[in-house]
Motif scaffolding. Structure first.
Motif, PDB file in Angstrom:
ATOM      1  N   LYS A 184      -7.033   0.469  -1.772  1.00 56.13           N
ATOM      2  CA  LYS A 184      -7.126   1.919  -1.950  1.00 56.13           C
ATOM      3  C   LYS A 184      -5.873   2.460  -2.654  1.00 56.13           C
ATOM      4  CE  LYS A 184      -8.267   6.010   0.779  1.00 56.13           C
ATOM      5  NZ  LYS A 184      -8.214   6.550   2.147  1.00 56.13           N
ATOM      6  N   ALA A 185      -4.705   1.966  -2.230  1.00 56.61           N
ATOM      7  CA  ALA A 185      -3.442   2.467  -2.773  1.00 56.61           C
ATOM      8  C   ALA A 185      -3.293   2.126  -4.251  1.00 56.61           C
ATOM      9  CB  ALA A 185      -2.283   1.884  -1.979  1.00 56.61           C
ATOM     10  N   GLY A 245      -6.433  -1.281   2.630  1.00 50.95           N
ATOM     11  CA  GLY A 245      -5.292  -0.367   2.441  1.00 50.95           C
ATOM     12  C   GLY A 245      -4.651  -0.555   1.074  1.00 50.95           C
ATOM     13  N   VAL A 246      -4.410  -1.808   0.754  1.00 53.78           N
ATOM     14  CA  VAL A 246      -3.796  -2.145  -0.526  1.00 53.78           C
ATOM     15  C   VAL A 246      -4.730  -1.747  -1.667  1.00 53.78           C
ATOM     16  CG1 VAL A 246      -2.953  -4.025  -1.959  1.00 53.78           C
ATOM     17  CG2 VAL A 246      -2.427  -3.986   0.490  1.00 53.78           C
ATOM     18  N   ILE A 267      -6.424 -17.066   6.301  1.00 52.52           N
ATOM     19  CA  ILE A 267      -6.991 -16.932   4.962  1.00 52.52           C
ATOM     20  C   ILE A 267      -6.441 -18.013   4.057  1.00 52.52           C
ATOM     21  CG2 ILE A 267      -6.945 -15.473   2.915  1.00 52.52           C
ATOM     22  CD1 ILE A 267      -7.099 -13.069   4.907  1.00 52.52           C
ATOM     23  N   GLU A 325      -0.468   3.131   6.851  1.00 49.46           N
ATOM     24  CA  GLU A 325      -0.004   1.789   6.501  1.00 49.46           C
ATOM     25  C   GLU A 325       1.333   1.482   7.166  1.00 49.46           C
ATOM     26  OE1 GLU A 325      -1.611  -0.615   4.818  1.00 49.46           O
ATOM     27  OE2 GLU A 325      -3.296   0.788   4.930  1.00 49.46           O
ATOM     28  N   SER A 345      -4.653 -14.344  -2.418  1.00 48.77           N
ATOM     29  CA  SER A 345      -5.083 -14.958  -1.157  1.00 48.77           C
ATOM     30  C   SER A 345      -6.177 -14.117  -0.497  1.00 48.77           C
ATOM     31  CB  SER A 345      -3.856 -15.079  -0.251  1.00 48.77           C
ATOM     32  OG  SER A 345      -4.237 -15.178   1.069  1.00 48.77           O
ATOM     33  N   MET A 346      -7.383 -14.660  -0.577  1.00 47.83           N
ATOM     34  CA  MET A 346      -8.517 -13.923   0.000  1.00 47.83           C
ATOM     35  C   MET A 346      -9.432 -14.895   0.725  1.00 47.83           C
ATOM     36  SD  MET A 346      -9.644 -11.198  -2.879  1.00 47.83           S
ATOM     37  CE  MET A 346      -9.600 -12.403  -4.170  1.00 47.83           C
ATOM     38  N   ASP A 354      -6.284 -10.173  -5.972  1.00 39.91           N
ATOM     39  CA  ASP A 354      -5.379 -10.659  -4.918  1.00 39.91           C
ATOM     40  C   ASP A 354      -5.502 -12.180  -4.914  1.00 39.91           C
ATOM     41  OD1 ASP A 354      -3.655 -10.803  -2.783  1.00 39.91           O
ATOM     42  OD2 ASP A 354      -5.204 -10.382  -1.288  1.00 39.91           O
ATOM     43  N   SER A 357       2.543   1.820  -3.484  1.00 41.83           N
ATOM     44  CA  SER A 357       1.589   2.286  -4.491  1.00 41.83           C
ATOM     45  C   SER A 357       1.163   3.719  -4.221  1.00 41.83           C
ATOM     46  CB  SER A 357       0.378   1.365  -4.517  1.00 41.83           C
ATOM     47  OG  SER A 357       0.792   0.081  -4.919  1.00 41.83           O
ATOM     48  N   ASN A 358       0.894   3.995  -2.945  1.00 41.73           N
ATOM     49  CA  ASN A 358       0.498   5.351  -2.575  1.00 41.73           C
ATOM     50  C   ASN A 358       1.610   6.351  -2.931  1.00 41.73           C
ATOM     51  OD1 ASN A 358      -2.138   5.337  -1.551  1.00 41.73           O
ATOM     52  ND2 ASN A 358      -1.425   4.301   0.334  1.00 41.73           N
ATOM     53  N   ASP A 367      -9.385  -7.048  -3.639  1.00 43.03           N
ATOM     54  CA  ASP A 367      -8.408  -7.361  -2.576  1.00 43.03           C
ATOM     55  C   ASP A 367      -9.111  -7.181  -1.244  1.00 43.03           C
ATOM     56  OD1 ASP A 367      -6.241  -7.447  -0.741  1.00 43.03           O
ATOM     57  OD2 ASP A 367      -4.878  -6.825  -2.365  1.00 43.03           O
ATOM     58  N   ASP A 368      -8.946  -8.159  -0.349  1.00 48.02           N
ATOM     59  CA  ASP A 368      -9.627  -8.051   0.948  1.00 48.02           C
ATOM     60  C   ASP A 368      -8.948  -7.013   1.835  1.00 48.02           C
ATOM     61  OD1 ASP A 368      -7.495  -9.988   0.929  1.00 48.02           O
ATOM     62  OD2 ASP A 368      -7.972 -10.362   3.032  1.00 48.02           O
ATOM     63  N   ASP A 369      -7.743  -6.621   1.491  1.00 46.32           N
ATOM     64  CA  ASP A 369      -7.034  -5.620   2.276  1.00 46.32           C
ATOM     65  C   ASP A 369      -7.360  -4.229   1.739  1.00 46.32           C
ATOM     66  OD1 ASP A 369      -3.854  -5.597   3.865  1.00 46.32           O
ATOM     67  OD2 ASP A 369      -5.013  -3.813   3.273  1.00 46.32           O
ATOM     68  N   ALA A 371       0.837  -1.196   0.000  1.00 52.01           N
ATOM     69  CA  ALA A 371       0.000   0.000   0.000  1.00 52.01           C
ATOM     70  C   ALA A 371       0.876   1.252   0.000  1.00 52.01           C
ATOM     71  CB  ALA A 371      -0.921  -0.024   1.201  1.00 52.01           C
TER      72      ALA A 371
END
Lengths: 793, 208
Positions: free
Chosen positions: B19-20, B16-17, A657, A614, B58-59, B56, A585-586, B12-14, A582
């Protein structure tokens, strides 16, 4: 004066002045019962005239009073003729009883005259004739109602001379055996009581008492009377001839006989018949002869007469003279009351018995048990028991009680000694044990501050010097930090009764040694005793090994944590990678935006904000990791259990997961808090979750589900429940789940649950595993809420 | 914004990722549709929108590979790019065989990401233009009368007008008229063009 008293007086007279007996009897009886004038003058020769007048008046009155009943009250006269004289005890014995019985039992007054014929000792006819003449002269004009003849010797005399002084007066005789009477024809008015002479019975007694006897010596005198006894005994004696050697001594010189009997073998029975005279013509009294012979003899002597008893003779089958007299008196009274004497046949005295002299038996060592039944034992010295039974009982009781006390005391003394000995042994053992185990004993006096410490104890405190210790010198040896604790242990003021305080002592080389002070103060008796006692135990080694063990334990726990985290490394890397992704990328987006001619600054700001966020996220993952990986002293802190579960779940998120395991939580809204080491508790939680995941490897993906729940119970504990939908616990595993090195996994160490259990226990909690109702396993951890825990120790 | 614009579907379940990556692509001018849950993505998926899926690997619920399969199962030719934190070889091979554009590892560089997206865009455009020409042929074919379609099949098979007339029981002149109309309606000038068109439309000549 009663008749009985009078009899006593008479008895006294016979003892002290026998020559007056006849006179006295006549006088007494006469003056009492008759009161005739001539008797009266005789009775009061020395009274003055005054008294005489009074007596005359009294007599006149008495005469008047008795005149009308004279017919009934006229005394009956009895003449007692003794064959012997009064020195023959038999004579006295027979006649005394007869006389008394006559007077006591007769309904009419009895007047008794008595004469001693002494015919046995003076057997000459001339003497008999003289006596007859004397009696005739003496009692001329006197009427007798009855003659009582005592002793057989009087019978021939009476037959021959009765008519001369008492014609037609009935005669009752006492004594003489039937054999004696054999040669005489008794007139009709002569009757009486035979004495029995049963030599057979005497010998039976002798043989019973001397079963081993070989000889029988029979002794008898030379007088005619003696001969008649000898004849009576002959048959019985001869019957013993086959068994016993018979020796008869009927004609002997008295002195020679006495000499002979003193040399008899001890298995001899001596039977003494009557001895009125010996071969030399010496006149003897049988009782005295019996005394002499019994005294001289070297073997037991038996005889037919009661009088022999008491003179040293063992005994015989005899009547008592008293009984003979009583039986004769019975016959006499019958005749006096009017019975025709010819109607009463002469008969044997019925009162016969075996009689023995206990003293003589003792002398010869004869046994009482050999006596025939019904034997009368005379002269039996009443034993101490019979005389003073009560006293004996009392004394015996006292002695017994004293003895018991004495024994008890001795026993107690022995016990005491034994106790002392065992006490010494025990003390010895204790000392040995104390020395070997490095234990020192101490005693402290709170009032004086004086302290006594045993030798090993002094060594422990590095104080070799003798003498009194004090509280302060003791505390000086203790490390400053522990002095307060040591002082309270010494003074018995520890919080819990009889507990120990572990303190550090600086030893000589500066080395620190651990000493456990165990005190035992009697708190209940504070007023009674100011002393506290206890022991010092050197626990340095124990402390060292405890520390080492604790280090090992921590090491193992840490290794387990590392191992768990190692297994999860991929997932954990993912957790760090996400924020990094994150951030990158940000950052690149922001850079690109800034390159534009009119950059969207708001968006750039947003991107930067996200980068910070993050980054924090990545940092927290790293922190968690570092916490779990580091090796540190356990800490004690307040832990929010819900938060901890969230943290664990976050750490495992990606592993969960990738294994397609869903985690559901149901956390208590009250945010339960416990006190302890968060790393250790987190380790437990991670372990339980990983176990749950492992258990569900074979479960269809859709059904893989872990359910974590927290709740506070009413009993002040916080519960964390981790359940899964896996294969559950096999029954054979359930008992060993917490045992070290026991595992159900293919590559497990078997330490996970062991460590979990240790950690939870150290936190004062419990952990258990069981199967859920809907399948799967349920782990339940129970911890005290907000309590000071021992994890920090 | 119309639905014809190329769109990147982010799953993606994350958050933060998600959004980025989204921000990065947006900055580069891409239209994006982010989803935190693969199931939500599947449920609202519109195949007609041009674009690609950035998944992603792995979800929870449905991992990337499963999602890829689910997409092809419903007849979509959606281009797929994988993003993963722990890409192993067997997984990447499976993904590539199933037609993935690329298999990117996190953290991903913008150049790699953009290249992959561009590749996806290109492929998607290709597929879409192919599909569009086919569609126009099919539309034109639909204009032919049944008789014209019949005649066309004989022409494509290489028959002469006379032969076709004999076959259909008519005269050569009629066949000629039909042939002219077919050529006219389908916009082709030569028999060769007609044959090519028929091939693309999957129409085989009669009797060949």
């Amino acid at each position: 004066m009663g008749l009985r008293a009078e009899a006593h007086q008479l008895f006294d007279w016979t003892i002290f002045n026998p020559r007056f007996l006849l006179l006295k009897v006549a006088h007494q009886t006469g003056s009492w019962f008759v009161n005739s004038g001539d008797q009266q003058s005789q009775a009061s020769p020395c009274c003055d005239t005054h008294v005489r007048k009074l007596l005359l008046a009294a007599c006149a009155l008495l005469l008047f009073m008795t005149a009308h009943c004279r017919a009934n009250d006229a005394p009956q006269r009895v003449l007692i003729l003794h064959a012997y004289n009064y020195t023959f005890p038999a004579t006295t014995a027979v006649s005394e009883v007869a006389r008394r019985q006559l007077i006591e039992r007769s309904s009419r007054p009895i007047e008794i005259e008595a004469e001693f014929l002494d015919l046995a000792r003076f057997p000459s006819e001339a003497h008999a004739a003289r006596v007859a003449q004397f009696l005739h002269d003496k009692y001329e004009g006197r009427h007798f109602d009855l003659i009582l003849s005592m002793g057989f010797g009087a019978i021939p005399f009476l037959i021959k001379y009765r008519d001369q002084f008492a014609p037609n007066v009935p005669v009752v005789f006492a004594g003489g055996t039937k054999d004696h009477f054999a040669g005489y024809k008794l007139p009709n008015d002569v009757t009486g009581v035979f004495s029995s002479f049963d030599p057979d019975k005497i010998l039976e007694l002798a043989e019973r008492l001397q079963p081993n006897a070989r000889h029988l010596m029979v002794i008898g005198g030379s007088s005619p009377n003696d001969r008649s006894w000898q004849r009576s005994a002959r048959e019985a004696i001869e019957r013993r001839a086959p068994r016993l050697e018979i020796i008869t001594r009927y004609d002997f010189s008295y002195d020679a006989l006495l000499a002979e009997v003193s040399h008899l073998p001890s298995d001899t029975i001596v039977l003494l018949l009557t001895v009125y005279s010996d071969a030399d013509g010496r006149s003897l009294i049988p009782q005295l002869v019996a005394t002499d012979i019994a005294k001289a003899a070297s073997a037991p002597v038996y005889g037919p007469f009661e009088t022999f008893l008491g003179s040293g003779v063992v005994g015989g089958y005899t009547e008592t003279y008293a009984s003979l007299g009583a039986s004769a008196a019975d016959v006499a009274l019958e005749i006096l009351s009017g019975t025709d004497p010819s109607k009463i046949a002469p008969h044997v005295n019925p009162r016969q018995a075996f009689r023995v002299d206990a003293r003589a038996m003792d002398r010869w060592g004869l046994k009482r048990t050999d006596l025939p039944p019904g034997t009368i034992v005379q002269f039996h010295e009443p034993g101490l028991w019979e005389q003073h039974g009560l006293l004996v009982v009392a004394v015996a009781s006292v002695v017994l009680i004293q003895s018991v006390l004495l024994i008890a005391l001795l026993f107690q003394r022995r016990q005491l000694r034994r106790t002392q000995r065992s006490l010494e042994e025990s003390e010895d053992r204790l000392n040995f044990a104390a020395t070997s185990m490095n234990i020192g004993f101490w005693q402290f006096d709170r009032s004086t501050g004086a302290l006594w410490v045993s030798e090993p104890g002094r060594a422990m405190f590095n104080a070799a010097k003798k003498g009194l210790w004090t509280r302060d010198s003791f505390l000086a040896a203790v490390q400053p930090d522990d002095r307060l604790l040591a002082a309270s242990a010494l003074e018995g003021n520890l919080k819990v009764h009889s507990r120990a305080a572990d303190v550090r002592v600086v030893a000589s080389g500066g080395e620190i040694r651990w000493v456990s002070i165990r005190s035992r103060s009697n708190l209940d008796e504070v007023s009674a005793s100011d002393s506290v006692s206890g022991a010092f135990v050197d626990i340095t080694d124990q402390k060292a090994s405890e520390t080492e063990a604790e280090l090992h334990r921590q090491e193992v726990a840490h290794l387990m944590r590392v191992s768990v985290l190692g297994e999860l490394s991929g997932a954990i890397a993912h957790e760090v990678n996400q924020p990094l992704t994150a951030i990158l990328s940000n950052a690149q987006a922001a850079l690109y935006l800034l390159e534009q001619d009119t950059p969207n600054l708001a968006e750039v700001q947003d991107a930067l904000r996200d980068i910070v966020k993050e980054d924090n996220r990545a940092g927290s993952v790293v922190r968690r990791l570092r916490g779990l990986l580091k090796k540190g002293e356990p800490r004690a802190e307040l832990i929010d259990i819900n938060e901890m579960i969230g943290s664990a779940a976050a750490l495992l998120r990606s592993e969960l997961i990738s294994r397609q395991v869903r985690v559901e939580t149901e956390l208590s809204a009250s945010r339960p808090t416990v006190f302890g080491d968060s790393v250790q508790l987190q380790q437990v939680l991670l372990n339980l979750i990983v176990n749950a995941m492992d258990a569900m490897a074979a479960t269809p993906e859709k059904q893989r589900r872990i359910w974590i729940c927290t709740r506070e119970t009413k009993t002040g504990t916080t519960e964390v429940i981790v359940s899964d939908s896996g294969h559950g616990i096999q029954p054979r595993d359930s008992k060993q789940l917490f045992s070290p090195f026991y595992t159900t996994k293919d590559h497990g160490l078997g330490l996970g649950l062991t460590i979990c259990s240790t950690i939870i226990r150290k936190h004062g909690g419990t952990i258990n595993l069981q199967n859920g109702e809907a399948g799967g396993a349920i782990a339940r951890v129970s911890l005290p809420s907000r309590l000071m825990l021992t994890a920090a120790q | 914004m119309t639905n014809d614009e190329f769109t990147v579907f982010l799953v993606d379940d994350d958050e933060g990722v998600l959004k980025a990556i989204g921000r990065l692509l947006q900055a580069r001018g891409y239209r994006i549709q982010p989803f935190t849950s693969p199931t939500a993505f599947l449920a609202s998926h519109d195949v007609s929108i041009p674009g690609c899926a950035l998944l992603d690997l792995s979800m929870p619920d449905l991992d990337g590979l499963a999602l890829q399969q689910a997409l092809s199962a419903c007849g979509s030719e959606r281009q797929v790019i994988f993003l993963t934190a722990k890409g192993d070889i067997p997984t990447s091979v499976r993904a590539m065989r199933a037609g993935a554009i690329d298999f990117l590892t996190k953290p991903v560089n913008d150049t790699d990401l953009l290249r992959a997206v561009q590749e996806a865009e290109r492929k998607d455009g290709e597929i879409r233009s192919k599909a569009a020409s086919l569609n126009s042929i099919i539309t034109k074919l639909a204009l032919l009368t049944p008789r014209e379609q019949e005649v066309m099949k004989h022409v494509v098979a290489g028959r002469l007008n006379k032969q076709i007339a004999g076959e259909l029981g008519t005269v050569e002149k009629t066949i000629k008229v039909h042939r002219g109309r077919v050529m006219n309606k389908l916009g082709v000038r030569s028999v060769a063009d007609l044959v090519r068109l028929a091939e693309r439309a999957g129409i085989a000549g009669v009797g060949s």
